[in-house]
Design an enzyme around this catalytic site. Sequence first.
Site, PDB file in Angstrom:
ATOM      1  CB  CYS A 190       3.283  -0.110  -6.398  1.00 28.27           C
ATOM      2  SG  CYS A 190       3.060  -1.956  -6.821  1.00 28.27           S
TER       3      CYS A 190
ATOM      4  N   GLY B 109       0.884  -1.323  -0.031  1.00 28.11           N
ATOM      5  CA  GLY B 109       0.201  -0.076   0.107  1.00 28.11           C
ATOM      6  C   GLY B 109       1.062   1.132   0.076  1.00 28.11           C
ATOM      7  CB  SER B 110      -0.253   4.894   0.633  1.00 29.56           C
ATOM      8  OG  SER B 110      -0.557   4.758   1.897  1.00 29.56           O
TER       9      SER B 110
ATOM     10  N   GLY C  26       1.936   2.537   5.351  1.00 28.31           N
ATOM     11  CA  GLY C  26       3.196   1.607   5.864  1.00 28.31           C
ATOM     12  C   GLY C  26       3.650   2.050   7.152  1.00 28.31           C
TER      13      GLY C  26
ATOM     14  CD  GLU D 209       6.678  -5.753  -1.904  1.00 20.97           C
ATOM     15  OE1 GLU D 209       6.782  -5.127  -2.943  1.00 20.97           O
ATOM     16  OE2 GLU D 209       7.868  -6.535  -1.480  1.00 20.97           O
TER      17      GLU D 209
END
Lengths: 484, 529
Positions: free
Chosen positions: A245, A185-186, A190, A207
């Site tokens: 991403c 995610g972002s 994170g 990630e």
Amino acid sequence: METELNHMREYYEGGYTKEASWREAQLKGLRSFIIEKQEDIMNALLQDLGKHQVEAFRDEIGTLMKTLNLALKNLKKWMSAKKAELPKIALLTSAEIVPEPFGLVLIISSWNFPFGLSLEPVIGAVAAGNTVVLKPSELSPACSSVLASGLATYLDHKAIKVIQGGPQETQQLLHQRWDKIFFTGSAHVGRIVMSAAVNHLTPVTLELGGKCPAVVDSLSSSWDIEVAVKRIAVGKFGTCAGQACIAIDYVIVEKEYCSKLVELLKVWIKKMFGENPKHTKTISRIVNKHHFFRLKNLLADAKVNESVVYGGSMDEQDLFIEPTILVDPPLEASIMTEEIFGPLLPIITVGKIEDSIKFLRSRPKPLALYVFTKSQTLQRRILSETSSGSLTFNDAILQYAADTLPFGGVGESGFGMYHGKFSFDTFSHHKAIVRRSFLTDFWYRYPPWTLNKLQLLEVSYNYDYLGLLLVVLGLKKPSNRRHF
Amino acid sequence: MSKCYKNSKSRISPRHLSHKYPSLYIRLRRLLLSLIMAANDSGETTSKKEAFDAEACSLLVRKLKETFASGKTRSYVWRVSQLEALAKIFDDNQPQIVDALRDDLAKPPLETVVYEVAMLRNSCKVALKELKHWMTPEKVKTSMTTFPSSAEIVSEPFGVVLIISAWNYPFLLSLDPVIGAIAAGNAVVLKPSEIAPATSSLLAKLLGDYMDNSSIRVVEGAVDETSTLLQQKWDKIFYTGNGRVGRVVMAAAAKHLTPVVLELGGKCPVVVDSNINLKVAARRIIAGKWGCNNGQACISPDHIITTKEYAPKLVDTLKTELEKFYGKNPLESKDLSRIVNSNHFNRLSKLLDDDKVSGKIVYGGEKDESKLRISPTILLDVPQDSLIMSEEIFGPLLPILTVDKLEESIDVINSGSKPLAAYIFTTNKKLKEQFVRTVSAGGLVVNDTTLHLAVHTLPFGGVGESGVGSYHGKFSFDAFSHKKAVLYRSFIGDASVRYPPYTNTKLRLLKALIGGSLLGIIRALFGFS
């Protein structure tokens, strides 16, 4: 929730998930789910993201099948202990590294590749013998519920659960004790995930994303530039409409070459997505109104708007944004400071292509870096002077499908990695084991300490076998030891 | 000051003082040092120490980032020069290292030379020997899915890394990670533990003298300095210590998404079966416990679990061997480290004073507060809810828990948090395999203790409460490297199946391509699937 998790832990303690047969059964179960429910999966993706079924297959279903086949084929090998080399002095001793599951793991996935980003980590976790809680994204609800019902049906529901929900459920989950957390995610979330993991010293894999640049050299051959343009177009607009991403975020090109690049892009965008992309349905939609308006606002700034050279039309009702190209928007504008995550492609021009290296180094490390060039010198320079999660030459996105390459970020784009065997390793604790015999016991390991014992220990540690012999025979003079 | 050390015959020499009255000696030494520093007006070092605030810290990190950005630390030549410089530190300064450890911990010279210096020398040697190989990109196979292509995994340094070390093996635990960081091409800031001040200042001096100061720096200090350091954005943090501070480190790292390695501790259990060579086993337990900094080591045997039946025999053998090792008066033995400071001395005393263990001491139990010494102590049949069983002991106290059947020991171990190491002494194959399979710990050793630390082909690290990540040998290099995936594609061989407009034919071909079967592809091309 806590009771549910306690039951899962008890089930894990029972040892079932450690058996190779259990792991194989789960992987086969996932494979059946993907094959038998393929239509449901494709429909859910169409509903949540307007994703074309070929795109769905190419990016999610196909790659998952490939991973499952790889995992099933290699499971026994991955699970086996690896012998560790020992020096000759370690007689009758053996050492090995044994992978063991962490226990109960939490996988938090994202909305843009809801099946791929949920199940790739699940495959790794299950192959490694863990029990899993999957929290798919609430922003792709149709996919989320297909996952929930699918996994409950096809997998061992005592060990693998899907918990659906939004930020509140995620917070609740993060308060629990996990043996590993895998988050996609972002960067903002994170940080929240990693901070929550501190409580129980839970290892995490993050990630995240970043602005993945594509550096395009002035390619002389027309074949080359056409192929490059196709790959850039599909790497931006053809991958969930840029909501990925590893999608190309922006392009860097030499000023003189820019117009050629733009012209070719226009040609190929039309060829790939049709004259009227909204109607051909070959491009995914924006996931929801919030992101739609976020993207719309990126073009709101007057200077940014001026730099649009193609596209720009948006349909709020349909959550559709046309493939859009900008040339040299201001670098301080949001479109160049935040991850775009949409079908807007800024092109930044530089004097010489080598100037792109300085540009890249002054920015946060991205998850992926793409470079289209035939110059070996430029390739070598970018390889050694820039840093990114991954680096791909003359293509984009494809590195996602390479099982032998680790997939993960560095710096702001995250840490940890997966795919292929790296998934298995990421969900395993590599336990070191040494086995000794009672027969070989070196008397000089034990006090009371003497100079002789010190000598013997030193030569032993240096694997100096000749020295050892000499000391034992009393033929080696001790060096100056005034502290004895 | 150094001139004083030569005259060991004088009864009031500092060396004599440091042995007989360690806590007093430490206090006097600190007072003297601070007086000297206050009077020292060439005080560049002094003022740097006093003013290590956020600004100074930012400046330091900025300078190191500049050095890293220049590419200096990435060259093979630089890395080799620094590793060789480290090796020279060990070769040229062994007496000073031994002295510093004697000051800080009364560590027997042999333990220093073997467990700190020799191990470090070995680490350096392995790194120098293997560095070229480690630095070479790893070529990997590519499949049909990315055909035609070639791929490799390139190890890159993270950038500027922070290494926070511990007090019990202050040399080893500072420099072993530094070796890994340098081998991987990073710039380093080392923060040694203030609880071992002599070693801390020796490290600062030696690294300042021998290493490249533009890329490797030592910051001394305590909680304040550590907090200041943790506020910066590091590219990697490597921490050795306890779980409480480990959490503080991880929380600080979370703000900047900095990856961490946490080498923590735990209660390392030793399961002792009956059908074994008890003499050898006892010796190995003693070597791992009291022979390792007097039990103050993260992988020291914390406690023993054995059967009620076997316990008396084990205790007797331990007593006999202990006497052989340390004599009749172990409190005075020069072959044992002392307790590091009065904090820990009081903590350990409390464990012995706990009501629940009164009457359980079967050997030792003597204390000398002025010298910060506690004799090797064995306790038998301690209750599981006693203080001594609730936290990591980190000292010369060895409780023995007894069970009816030895298989129960595995349940006892698994009911607690996962330790850094677990040990078992047995010849029973079934029990051995059950232990190895079901006990989760950082590392396991069968029929010995602590040895796995010295095997550089094994990853050394914890799991669960005992830590995250691992190092030693190539694992150190990997811990400080980012593994960058590099995929090389060419412009020839462009499969249009990937691109829109999407058709059914393309879908069929994609299925075949991703499936990787040549036959499948042929069939799809001819429209047969």
